[in-house]
Motif scaffolding. Structure first.
Motif, PDB file in Angstrom:
ATOM      1  N   TYR A   1       0.730  -1.104   0.001  1.00  0.00           N
ATOM      2  CA  TYR A   1      -0.034  -0.135   0.002  1.00  0.00           C
ATOM      3  C   TYR A   1       0.941   1.337  -0.276  1.00  0.00           C
ATOM      4  O   TYR A   1       1.776   1.258   0.848  1.00  0.00           O
ATOM      5  CB  TYR A   1      -1.012   0.041   1.147  1.00  0.00           C
ATOM      6  CG  TYR A   1      -2.060  -0.991   1.288  1.00  0.00           C
ATOM      7  CD1 TYR A   1      -2.820  -1.210   0.200  1.00  0.00           C
ATOM      8  CD2 TYR A   1      -2.512  -1.365   2.509  1.00  0.00           C
ATOM      9  CE1 TYR A   1      -3.864  -2.048  -0.017  1.00  0.00           C
ATOM     10  CE2 TYR A   1      -3.632  -2.394   2.679  1.00  0.00           C
ATOM     11  CZ  TYR A   1      -4.237  -2.380   1.197  1.00  0.00           C
ATOM     12  OH  TYR A   1      -5.275  -3.570   1.347  1.00  0.00           O
TER      13      TYR A   1
ATOM     14  N   ILE B   1       1.608   4.975   1.007  1.00  0.00           N
ATOM     15  CA  ILE B   1       1.438   6.016   1.916  1.00  0.00           C
ATOM     16  C   ILE B   1       2.178   7.211   1.867  1.00  0.00           C
ATOM     17  O   ILE B   1       3.553   6.944   2.002  1.00  0.00           O
ATOM     18  CB  ILE B   1       1.521   5.245   3.606  1.00  0.00           C
ATOM     19  CG1 ILE B   1       0.704   4.023   3.447  1.00  0.00           C
ATOM     20  CG2 ILE B   1       1.210   6.153   4.771  1.00  0.00           C
ATOM     21  CD1 ILE B   1       1.140   3.091   4.768  1.00  0.00           C
TER      22      ILE B   1
ATOM     23  N   ILE C   1      -0.101  12.135   6.176  1.00  0.00           N
ATOM     24  CA  ILE C   1      -0.201  11.843   7.728  1.00  0.00           C
ATOM     25  C   ILE C   1       0.169  12.996   8.599  1.00  0.00           C
ATOM     26  O   ILE C   1      -0.287  13.342   9.465  1.00  0.00           O
ATOM     27  CB  ILE C   1       0.805  10.491   7.796  1.00  0.00           C
ATOM     28  CG1 ILE C   1       0.846   9.765   6.922  1.00  0.00           C
ATOM     29  CG2 ILE C   1       0.644  10.122   9.146  1.00  0.00           C
ATOM     30  CD1 ILE C   1      -0.700   8.892   6.641  1.00  0.00           C
TER      31      ILE C   1
ATOM     32  N   LEU D   1      -7.938   8.556   9.641  1.00  0.00           N
ATOM     33  CA  LEU D   1      -6.851   7.937   8.539  1.00  0.00           C
ATOM     34  C   LEU D   1      -7.169   6.371   8.623  1.00  0.00           C
ATOM     35  O   LEU D   1      -7.207   5.764   9.760  1.00  0.00           O
ATOM     36  CB  LEU D   1      -5.466   8.097   9.073  1.00  0.00           C
ATOM     37  CG  LEU D   1      -4.768   9.596   9.150  1.00  0.00           C
ATOM     38  CD1 LEU D   1      -3.340   9.323   9.413  1.00  0.00           C
ATOM     39  CD2 LEU D   1      -4.876   9.742   7.519  1.00  0.00           C
TER      40      LEU D   1
ATOM     41  N   LYS E   1      -2.490   3.379   7.265  1.00  0.00           N
ATOM     42  CA  LYS E   1      -1.766   4.740   7.227  1.00  0.00           C
ATOM     43  C   LYS E   1      -1.092   5.149   8.794  1.00  0.00           C
ATOM     44  O   LYS E   1      -0.373   6.015   8.681  1.00  0.00           O
ATOM     45  CB  LYS E   1      -2.501   5.743   6.607  1.00  0.00           C
ATOM     46  CG  LYS E   1      -3.005   5.439   5.272  1.00  0.00           C
ATOM     47  CD  LYS E   1      -3.779   6.760   4.631  1.00  0.00           C
ATOM     48  CE  LYS E   1      -4.652   6.533   3.609  1.00  0.00           C
ATOM     49  NZ  LYS E   1      -5.398   7.671   3.287  1.00  0.00           N
TER      50      LYS E   1
END
Ligand code: MCA
Ligand code: AMP
Length: 506
Positions: free
Chosen positions: A407, A409, A414, A466, A470
């Motif tokens: 995945y 990120i 963030i 989130l 993540k």
């Protein structure tokens, strides 16, 4: 009237009573049954006003029904917008607001939170649960099946896949019928898929890898799929003896290697293991070959470009490289600053051109122009070099991106979320090596003067904002972030400092 992608992928099998989806203990689904489902789903979409070019946003669990939604969208000439099932309603709100779908399909459990935002964006929300039930399924049962596919040309949009940006908002990559079909055709031939194949499919179907690479190739070849709801080592070990091929992210392979049941005998029927989405360590490649006798075939792609390169089927599958450009696709290496083309052997920006490269970012012409040159080359953000005999090596990334278990990120997203939390002055998000996921997310936070930050509390505050994947696996609180003389945060120093902090994690 022709429908470019539907006619090639789905149309040819409509009358076939051969098995298409193998579903473990449950009866397999034939192509004909799948085609019937698609026709009814397309009927329900049409009844709800979905027409050519309309977006259909889908956040539903992986199931044969979820896959039929993909086919139904294409049949209607609509544009599929698949969404990670881990996304929170806050995250979904952005995609729905940006893409303005006509229809949003979600699980019943999420309906009360998603329906209002769908309504705000002018969309109807309907439900499709993992067992195939829901208001959309009811509507499909009542609808007139839509038998003749709507017209769709090669350049029409088939899907929009959002990919987060290194700066600012997530961007919707617009993929045309031709982008998807041309890539699937090249890969089917290169990897020799045919009607004798059975593919182990354990990837999610909201990303290019599981949806387009795996499914489109299987459909073109008339192959079967062991359609597993998710990665599960027992289910995969159970499926392998009667399968011929598997596609996975590197975590699939390291997890399989951790299991003593993975042996040469178990894999005798298999002809091909493919890896992508994240770097496969040469060590994993070697251990897998030593254990099974199979050399994993590694390839390289992106949401914006589909697949770009692949190690050869017959020739040398070279560990630590992503192989050669696919037929019809050009790869060049350029100077990241000037854009000047570099010679083979020099390291620089990987750029890609070909029929696989997307049309642009949804309603973001300026972003498209920044990343796609007028001559058609797409600037990937990956750094690499080409070996003397043409193999591409990815040596790093210019984009600030973490790839965790396949995945993507984006630290920027963030950091923005962390910075918004009460008491947080600033933050830096970095990757640390993680034995299972390749890279794991680490947050480094500076509190506002006089504020005591509790990492546990931060984790609590992030949930709901989130997706779990993540969220930082570790959070460190520091007095100040290291900066260079220009004031830029020196992430390299942080990466070194926290390099071992996830070593014990699984
Ligand atoms: C799950 N979790 C993760 C990840 N997956 N955390 C970080 N990174 C991840 N990838 C978290 C969950 O939130 C949960 O947290 C805990 O880990 C266990 O969740 P579970 O669902 O049991 O995880 P899993 O089933 O073991 O999943 C790991 C996985 C999965 C099998 C590696 O993430 C996966 O299938 N990844 C493939 C992604 C993919 O298809 N990428 C392709 C995109 P907690 O326990 O704390 O609640 S890239 C692409 O398409 C391009 C074009 C390309 O080249 O292919
Ligand atoms: P996505 O945006 O999800 O499509 O992810 C694309 C990114 O995944 C690429 O830009 C690469 O950084 C990475 N990627 C995909 N395949 C590989 C691979 N075989 N080796 C290293 N990185 C890869």
């Amino acid at each position: 009237m022709a429908n470019h992608l539907f006619d090639a992928l789905f149309g040819p099998h409509a009358q076939s009573n051969e098995q298409f989806l193998l579903l473990g203990d449950r009866p397999a689904m034939t192509h004909r049954a799948f085609a019937g489902l698609m026709a009814r789903y397309a009927g329900a979409m049409r009844a709800h006003g979905v027409t050519r070019g309309d977006r259909v946003a889908v956040q539903v669990a992986k199931s044969p029904q979820a896959l039929a939604v993909y086919g139904a969208c294409i049949k209607c000439g609509a544009v599929l917008l698949p969404l990670n099932t881990a996304y929170t309603p806050d995250e979904i709100a952005y995609f729905v607001g940006d893409a303005e779908p006509a229809l949003l399909l979600c699980d019943e459990a999420a309906e009360s939170r998603l329906a209002p935002m769908a309504a705000d964006a002018g969309a109807t929300a309907m439900t499709l649960n993992s067992d195939g039930s829901g208001s959309f399924a009811d509507a499909a049962a009542a609808a007139e099946p839509f038998e003749t596919p709507a017209a769709a040309e090669a350049g029409d949009l088939a899907a929009i896949l959002y990919t987060s940006g290194t700066t600012g908002r997530a961007k919707g990559a617009m993929l045309s019928h031709e982008n998807l079909l041309s890539n699937a055709q090249v890969l089917r031939e290169l990897w020799r898929f045919d009607a004798e194949d059975t593919l182990v499919h354990a990837l999610p179907i909201f990303h290019t890898h599981g949806l387009f690479v795996a499914v489109n190739i299987a459909l073109l070849a008339g192959a079967r799929m062991h359609f597993l709801p998710k990665f599960d080592v027992d289910a995969i070990i159970g499926a392998i003896p009667a399968a011929t091929a598997m596609m996975g992210v590197p975590t699939f392979y390291t997890r399989l290697l951790d299991d003593p049941r993975l042996t040469r005998e178990l894999t005798t029927n298999m002809r091909l293991f493919i890896s992508g989405s994240a770097p496969l360590l040469a060590e994993t490649h070697e251990r897998f070959e030593a254990r099974t006798g199979h050399r994993i075939l590694e390839r390289y792609g992106m949401t914006e470009t589909n697949m770009n390169t692949s190690n050869p089927y017959d020739g040398e599958r070279r560990a630590g490289t992503v192989g050669l450009p696919l037929p019809g696709t050009e790869i060049r290496i350029t100077d990241p600053q000037s854009g000047r083309e570099l010679a083979d052997g020099e390291t620089g920006m990987i750029e890609v051109r070909g029929p696989n490269v997307f049309k642009g970012y949804w309603r973001m012409p300026e972003k498209t122009a920044e990343e796609k040159r007028e001559n058609g080359f797409f600037i990937t953000g990956d750094l690499g070099m080409i070996d003397p005999d043409g193999y591409l090596r990815i040596v790093g990334r210019q984009k600030d991106l973490i790839i965790s278990g396949g995945y993507n990120i984006y630290p920027k997203e963030i950091e923005a979320t962390l910075d918004d939390l009460p008491g947080v002055l600033e933050s830096a998000v970095i990757a640390a090596p993680h034995a299972d996921l390749g890279e794991g997310v680490v947050g480094v936070i500076v509190g506002e003067p006089g504020v005591q930050i509790d990492p546990e509390e931060i984790v609590g505050l992030l949930s709901g904002k989130l997706a779990r994947f993540k969220q930082p696996r570790r959070i460190f609180v520091v007095d100040a972030l290291p900066r260079n003389t220009m004031g830029k945060v020196q992430k390299n120093m942080l990466r070194q400092q926290y390099a071992d902090c996830l070593q014990q994690s699984r």
